[in-house]
Scaffold this active site. Structure first.
Site, mmCIF file in Angstrom:
data_model
loop_
_atom_site.group_PDB
_atom_site.id
_atom_site.type_symbol
_atom_site.label_atom_id
_atom_site.label_comp_id
_atom_site.label_asym_id
_atom_site.label_seq_id
_atom_site.Cartn_x
_atom_site.Cartn_y
_atom_site.Cartn_z
ATOM 1 N N LEU A 151 51.267 2.426 74.882
ATOM 2 C CA LEU A 151 50.219 1.431 75.161
ATOM 3 C C LEU A 151 48.991 2.155 75.714
ATOM 4 O O LEU A 151 48.549 1.901 76.827
ATOM 5 C CB LEU A 151 50.720 0.353 76.120
ATOM 6 C CG LEU A 151 49.903 -0.939 76.099
ATOM 7 C CD1 LEU A 151 50.172 -1.742 74.832
ATOM 8 C CD2 LEU A 151 50.200 -1.795 77.326
ATOM 9 N N GLY A 152 48.476 3.090 74.905
ATOM 10 C CA GLY A 152 47.265 3.820 75.287
ATOM 11 C C GLY A 152 46.056 3.098 74.725
ATOM 12 O O GLY A 152 46.045 1.872 74.592
ATOM 13 N N ARG A 153 45.044 3.891 74.370
ATOM 14 C CA ARG A 153 43.786 3.294 73.876
ATOM 15 C C ARG A 153 44.032 2.418 72.644
ATOM 16 O O ARG A 153 43.556 1.287 72.567
ATOM 17 C CB ARG A 153 42.787 4.417 73.532
ATOM 18 C CG ARG A 153 42.278 5.172 74.743
ATOM 19 C CD ARG A 153 41.505 6.399 74.328
ATOM 20 N NE ARG A 153 42.360 7.368 73.695
ATOM 21 C CZ ARG A 153 42.556 8.615 74.134
ATOM 22 N NH1 ARG A 153 41.913 9.049 75.197
ATOM 23 N NH2 ARG A 153 43.365 9.433 73.505
ATOM 24 N N ILE A 154 44.780 2.952 71.669
ATOM 25 C CA ILE A 154 45.004 2.196 70.432
ATOM 26 C C ILE A 154 46.079 1.130 70.646
ATOM 27 O O ILE A 154 45.934 -0.015 70.212
ATOM 28 C CB ILE A 154 45.387 3.139 69.272
ATOM 29 C CG1 ILE A 154 44.264 4.148 69.008
ATOM 30 C CG2 ILE A 154 45.689 2.333 68.001
ATOM 31 C CD1 ILE A 154 44.624 5.274 68.050
ATOM 32 N N ARG A 174 55.687 6.103 79.474
ATOM 33 C CA ARG A 174 56.373 6.772 80.597
ATOM 34 C C ARG A 174 55.962 6.141 81.914
ATOM 35 O O ARG A 174 56.776 5.965 82.809
ATOM 36 C CB ARG A 174 56.067 8.273 80.585
ATOM 37 C CG ARG A 174 56.782 9.004 79.455
ATOM 38 C CD ARG A 174 56.195 10.352 79.236
ATOM 39 N NE ARG A 174 54.765 10.258 78.926
ATOM 40 C CZ ARG A 174 53.978 11.292 78.697
ATOM 41 N NH1 ARG A 174 54.464 12.516 78.777
ATOM 42 N NH2 ARG A 174 52.699 11.122 78.421
ATOM 43 N N ARG A 231 52.642 9.136 64.520
ATOM 44 C CA ARG A 231 52.892 10.355 63.749
ATOM 45 C C ARG A 231 54.291 10.280 63.137
ATOM 46 O O ARG A 231 55.230 9.787 63.780
ATOM 47 C CB ARG A 231 52.806 11.602 64.642
ATOM 48 C CG ARG A 231 51.401 11.999 65.056
ATOM 49 C CD ARG A 231 50.610 12.596 63.887
ATOM 50 N NE ARG A 231 49.276 13.038 64.265
ATOM 51 C CZ ARG A 231 48.156 12.336 64.090
ATOM 52 N NH1 ARG A 231 48.217 11.135 63.544
ATOM 53 N NH2 ARG A 231 46.983 12.830 64.424
ATOM 54 N N ASP A 255 52.509 4.384 58.006
ATOM 55 C CA ASP A 255 51.231 4.978 57.597
ATOM 56 C C ASP A 255 51.302 6.499 57.699
ATOM 57 O O ASP A 255 50.407 7.195 57.215
ATOM 58 C CB ASP A 255 50.107 4.456 58.512
ATOM 59 C CG ASP A 255 48.730 4.986 58.117
ATOM 60 O OD1 ASP A 255 48.395 4.916 56.914
ATOM 61 O OD2 ASP A 255 48.005 5.485 58.996
ATOM 62 N N GLU A 260 53.514 15.296 55.571
ATOM 63 C CA GLU A 260 52.464 14.752 54.694
ATOM 64 C C GLU A 260 51.803 15.848 53.864
ATOM 65 O O GLU A 260 51.640 16.959 54.373
ATOM 66 C CB GLU A 260 51.398 14.046 55.552
ATOM 67 C CG GLU A 260 51.967 12.851 56.270
ATOM 68 C CD GLU A 260 50.985 12.219 57.260
ATOM 69 O OE1 GLU A 260 49.823 12.661 57.316
ATOM 70 O OE2 GLU A 260 51.395 11.302 57.969
ATOM 71 N N HIS A 278 48.452 7.480 55.183
ATOM 72 C CA HIS A 278 47.743 7.864 56.420
ATOM 73 C C HIS A 278 46.274 7.397 56.371
ATOM 74 O O HIS A 278 45.357 8.226 56.423
ATOM 75 C CB HIS A 278 47.827 9.392 56.632
ATOM 76 C CG HIS A 278 47.590 9.792 58.068
ATOM 77 N ND1 HIS A 278 48.208 10.878 58.654
ATOM 78 C CD2 HIS A 278 46.794 9.265 59.033
ATOM 79 C CE1 HIS A 278 47.789 10.995 59.905
ATOM 80 N NE2 HIS A 278 46.931 10.026 60.154
#
Ligand code: NDP
Length: 318
Positions: A151-154, A174, A231, A255, A260, A278
Site C-alpha cells: 500500500l505504497g504510492r500506487i 511490513r 513485478r 501485467d 519478460e 507490462h
C-alpha cells in the site's frame, strides 16, 4: 566550458534524449554492457540513464559516475547496493505514474473477472452473429473482498479506486499505515485468508521473491482472483499455473512476468488468465511525464547540485 558527458545505455525514451540534448554531451551505448566502454568514455562520463537498468560492472567501468537516473519507479534493474557503496546517486520516477498504473490495474481486474477481452474477440471473429451471445462470465466483481499487497504510492491509488467500486479493501505491508482506515493484516498469509481478490503491487526485493506461492493461492480459495501489476519476481509462476489449471483459484490477471518478454506457455494456454505485456504505465502522456522526471533529475544534479527524486538507498544529504 565543455558539457558534462551523460551515458545512455540500452533503450532510452526519445523524450529523455530530447530533454537532455541541450544540456549535455550524450554518449550512446547499445546495451548496458561494460565491454562497450572505451577508455575515452570511461574518462568523461559523469551521469547515466536508461530503461534496461544499470549493472554494477557497468557502474564500475565508469570511475567518474556521480548519478544514475532510472526511467521508472521500480529501480530493481539498477544495482543500488553498488551505487550506495560507491557514492553514486540513484533516482527514479515516483508519483507521476500512480494514477495511470492504478487505472490499468482496475481495468485488468475487470477484464479478468468479466472476460471483456474474450468477449471482444467473440464479436470481432463474427461469433456473435454466427453463434449468438457471448457466454455469461462465471465471476463478478460484486460481493468481492479485495486485499492489496503493498500500500505504497500506487497501492493507495488502487485502494481508492477499489473503494469507489463499493468493495471492502484491506492490505498487507511490513509497517501499518496510520493515515488510512483500510483493514491491516500483519502477514500476507492472513490477508490471503481474509480476501478472495489479491492485488500485488510490491517492489522486487529479496524479501518479495515468489511470496505469492501455492499456499497463498490456496488461501484465496476457489473464487479467488490474483492480479499482479508489481513485478513477475513476486509470483511463483509454476505454482500459479498449477492453481489456475486445477481451479484452486478462479482466475488471474498479470501485467508482469518473471522473465519478460517471455511468458510461460502454460499461462498463455489458460482461459482463466488475462495477460498484458507490462503496459500499466504505458500511455504517451504518462511515459512523457516519466521521461521529463528522468531528465530533470540529471539536469538538477549537474546544474543545481541536487537530485529531484532520489531513491531511499541513496538519500541526498546536501
Ligand atoms: P512504494 O515504494 O511507494 O510502495 C511499495 C509498497 O510495498 C509499500 O507499501 C511497502 O510498504 C510495500 N512493501 C515493500 N516491501 C514489502 C514486503 N517485503 N512485504 C510487504 N510489503 C512490502 O512503490 P510504488 O507504489 O511507487 O511502486 C511499487 C512497485 O510497483 C514498483 O517498485 C514497481 O516494481 C511496480 N510498478 C509496476 C509498473 C508496471 O508497469 N506494471 C509500473 C510502476 C510500478 P512497507 O515498506 O511498509 O512494507
Amino acid at each position: 566550458m565543455s558539457k558534462v558527458s551523460i551515458l545512455t545505455a540500452g533503450k532510452v525514451h526519445p523524450r529523455v534524449i530530447e530533454r537532455l540534448q541541450p544540456h549535455f554531451d550524450l554518449i550512446r551505448l547499445d546495451r548496458p554492457d561494460p565491454a562497450l566502454v572505451t577508455p575515452e568514455i570511461a574518462g568523461k562520463v559523469r551521469g547515466a540513464t536508461g530503461f534496461n537498468g544499470m549493472p554494477a560492472d557497468l557502474m564500475a567501468a565508469l570511475p567518474h559516475l556521480e548519478i544514475v537516473a532510472n526511467f521508472g519507479v521500480g529501480y530493481d534493474g539498477v544495482n543500488v547496493a553498488h551505487a550506495a557503496a560507491n557514492n553514486i546517486m540513484v533516482t527514479n520516477t515516483p508519483d507521476v505514474l500512480n494514477a495511470e498504473v492504478a487505472d490499468t490495474t482496475l481495468g485488468l481486474l475487470i477484464n479478468t473477472i468479466r472476460l471483456l477481452p474474450r468477449a471482444e474477440t467473440w464479436l470481432r471473429e463474427g461469433s456473435w452473429e454466427k453463434d449468438g451471445a457471448f457466454m455469461l462470465s462465471p465471476l463478478s466483481l460484486r460481493g468481492r473482498s479485495v486485499g492489496i499487497y503493498g500500500l505504497g504510492r500506487i497501492g493507495l491509488e488502487i485502494a481508492q479506486r477499489v473503494a469507489a467500486f463499493n468493495l471492502p479493501v484491506s492490505y498487507h505491508t511490513r509497517s501499518e499505515r496510520k493515515d488510512v482506515s483500510y483493514r491491516y493484516y500483519p502477514s500476507l498469509e492472513a490477508l490471503a485468508e481474509a480476501v478472495d481478490t489479491l492485488i500485488c503491487i510490491v517492489p522486487k526485493t529479496p524479501e518479495t521473491h515468489k511470496t505469492i506461492n501455492a499456499d497463498i493461492l490456496k488461501r484465496l480459495g476457489p473464487n479467488g482472483v490474483l492480479i499482479n501489476v508489481g513485478r513477475g519476481w513476486t509470483v511463483d509462476e509454476e505454482a500459479l499455473a498449477d492453481a489456475l489449471e486445477n481451479k484452486v483459484i478462479a482466475a488471474a490477471g498479470l501485467d508482469v512476468f518473471q522473465d519478460e518478454p517471455h511468458v510461460p506457455a502454460r499461462l498463455i494456454a489458460l482461459d482463466n488468465a488475462c495477460l498484458l505485456p507490462h503496459v500499466a504505465s504505458a500511455s504517451v502522456p504518462t511515459r512523457n511525464a516519466m521521461a521529463d522526471l528522468t531528465a530533470e533529475n540529471l539536469i538538477s544534479w549537474f546544474e543545481k547540485g541536487r537530485p529531484v527524486t532520489p531513491v531511499p538507498e541513496t538519500p541526498f544529504r546536501g
